[in-house]
Enzyme design. Structure first.
Site, mmCIF file in Angstrom:
data_model
loop_
_atom_site.group_PDB
_atom_site.id
_atom_site.type_symbol
_atom_site.label_atom_id
_atom_site.label_comp_id
_atom_site.label_asym_id
_atom_site.label_seq_id
_atom_site.Cartn_x
_atom_site.Cartn_y
_atom_site.Cartn_z
ATOM 1 N N GLU A 109 0.948 -0.939 -0.038
ATOM 2 C CA GLU A 109 -0.173 -0.100 -0.128
ATOM 3 C C GLU A 109 0.940 1.153 0.117
ATOM 4 O O GLU A 109 1.654 1.522 0.868
ATOM 5 C CB GLU A 109 -0.749 0.033 1.269
ATOM 6 C CG GLU A 109 -2.095 1.052 0.905
ATOM 7 C CD GLU A 109 -1.846 2.313 1.657
ATOM 8 O OE1 GLU A 109 -1.477 3.194 0.753
ATOM 9 O OE2 GLU A 109 -1.889 2.433 2.802
ATOM 10 N N CYS A 147 -1.782 8.692 2.750
ATOM 11 C CA CYS A 147 -1.566 8.628 1.342
ATOM 12 C C CYS A 147 -3.082 8.642 0.737
ATOM 13 O O CYS A 147 -3.097 9.024 -0.481
ATOM 14 C CB CYS A 147 -1.418 6.962 1.339
ATOM 15 S SG CYS A 147 -2.447 5.939 2.349
#
Length: 451
Positions: A229, A263
């Site tokens: 990720e 993010c």
């Protein structure tokens, strides 16, 4: 002996020293992890679920102390620290309630062939985790992996070592056998030697694209499963019929939460020209009203960045974008790790603020001609983690969602991860899924049994 030192980003004050594990200690811990795996993997899923339910209660009991430590180590404001921990509690409760059904043998018989799929654990999962959500990122990886019968070795970001070691204590308090979950206080140079060991079945990393590429290379070299990720430059599309007040409120909340260090923050605000000026004016007003400062103060909305080097990198990107022609609508002003919330306008695709991920407190405003142009701009990126669309036309939003190259699309609401839904990206944002049933099946052997 090598020492790891943590500092308070808000004050610069030294917090603690931690000795790095020497090879003998590391070898011992990995051996203990192997013993723990043999015991843990033999338990029924219901027994493992019971321990995860206990972990939820331990997190609730320790919430104040752990939230304070998060603020001290990486600068998260207190309300956000508490919200992160409460989300972790929901994660534990959700997985504890569903794991047994999700991991049950699945009948796959067809015709005269009697067959089933079993979901068996693999071994140990190495979790390489970042500092920005120091508990959530760890647990969204560790909880499903543990419920599947694996053990977890955590290599956390150095600046949140205190959080990592406190998690060790919470797992033990919840009734997990010692070494089922453990933090390894190690240097990044030691990762390959750990990943190469037969006990390690897979690696999960949340971090930068550069770090992900390095770990993916090592995982491929040693034939280990991996889930990555990575970074994102999420588009936040605002169409002409959108509720502008709500869109501004949501964009600012998404971009400046966690001091912009997320993010899935809304990093590129792509607004069609019909409402660009209205959005711009309201965004300026909203950003100027944000209070930045010491994360332990009650009225602070944006804390410091987590480390001086992170602020250095962010300000270099910001200044480069300004030199490339971005309009400074609200300036980012730096004082050590404290950076005031800012806004750049009239950003175009050739600028740094468009092409790179800005991991800090600055909105980026981009003008689109229409919905088609907004989609073109949204997809003009190497990343593909999350995205948001604001419009009153839900049918159109659903059509546009199919055209966006990302792992997640949220309509008229803030982009966020959810324990019940698979989470992950495409492109340079990584691969694999965390959360939902998909997350618990990443590190299992999907074993086919016929007969």
């Amino acid at each position: 002996m090598d020492i790891l030192t943590t500092y308070n980003p808000s004050t610069g004050e030294k917090l603690a020293d931690y000795p790095l594990m020497q090879q003998e200690e590391l070898d011992r811990r990995l051996q203990e992890a192997g013993e723990a795996y043999r015991y843990w993997s033999a338990l029924e899923v219901a027994q493992r679920s019971f321990a995860v339910g206990n972990l939820a209660r331990e997190l609730d009991r320790d919430l104040d102390d752990l939230a304070r430590l998060m603020s001290e180590e990486m600068g998260k404001i207190r309300p956000e620290a508490e919200a992160e921990l409460k989300k972790c509690i929901r994660l534990c409760e959700y997985y504890a309630a569903h794991a047994e059904a999700w991991l049950a043998d699945e009948d796959r018989s067809h015709g005269e062939v009697k067959a089933m799929v079993q979901y068996a654990p693999l071994g140990a999962v190495l979790a390489i985790m970042p500092w920005n959500f120091p508990v959530w990122q760890v647990l969204r990886c560790a909880v499903p992996a543990l419920l599947a019968g694996n053990v977890v070795l955590l290599k956390h970001a150095p600046n949140v070592t205190g959080c990592a070691l406190q998690l060790d204590d919470l797992f033990v308090a919840a009734g997990f056998p010692e070494y089922t979950f453990q933090s390894l206080v190690i240097d990044v140079d030691q990762v390959e030697s750990i990943l190469a060991r037969p006990l390690i079945a897979g690696v999960a990393l949340t971090g930068s694209t550069r770090a992900g590429a390095a770990v993916a290379q090592l995982a491929g070299k040693h034939i280990k499963r991996s889930v990555l990720e990575l970074g994102g430059s999420d588009p936040f599309i605002v169409l002409a019929d959108a509720d502008i007040d709500k869109a501004v409120e949501t964009a600012v909340q998404s971009r400046f939460g966690n001091a912009g260090q997320s993010c899935i923050a809304a990093k590129r605000w792509i607004v069609v020209e019909e409402v660009y000026e209205s959005f711009r004016v309201k965004a300026i007003q909203k950003i100027r009203s944000l209070r930045q400062g010491d994360p332990v103060q009650d009225d602070i909305q944006v804390g410091p960045m987590a480390r001086p080097d992170l602020a250095d990198q962010f300000m270099e990107q910001y200044n480069r974008s300004v030199s490339e022609g971005a309009e400074v609508l609200v300036p980012c002003i730096r004082n050590a790790c404290h950076v005031s919330p800012g806004l750049l306008g009239d950003v175009t695709p050739e600028m740094t603020a468009f092409r790179e991920e800005l991991f800090g407190p600055c909105g980026v405003l981009i003008k689109a001609k229409d919905a088609d142009d907004a989609i073109r701009l949204a997809n003009d990126t190497i990343y593909g983690l999350g995205s948001t669309i604001f419009t009153a036309d839900h049918a159109l939003a659903m059509q546009l969602a199919q055209q966006i190259h990302s792992g997640n699309v949220f309509i008229n609401t803030i982009m966020r991860s959810d324990p019940a839904l698979p989470f992950g990206g495409v492109g340079m944002s990584g691969y694999g899924k965390e959360l939902g049933r998909e997350g618990i099946l990443e590190f299992v052997n999907k074993k086919v049994v016929v007969g």
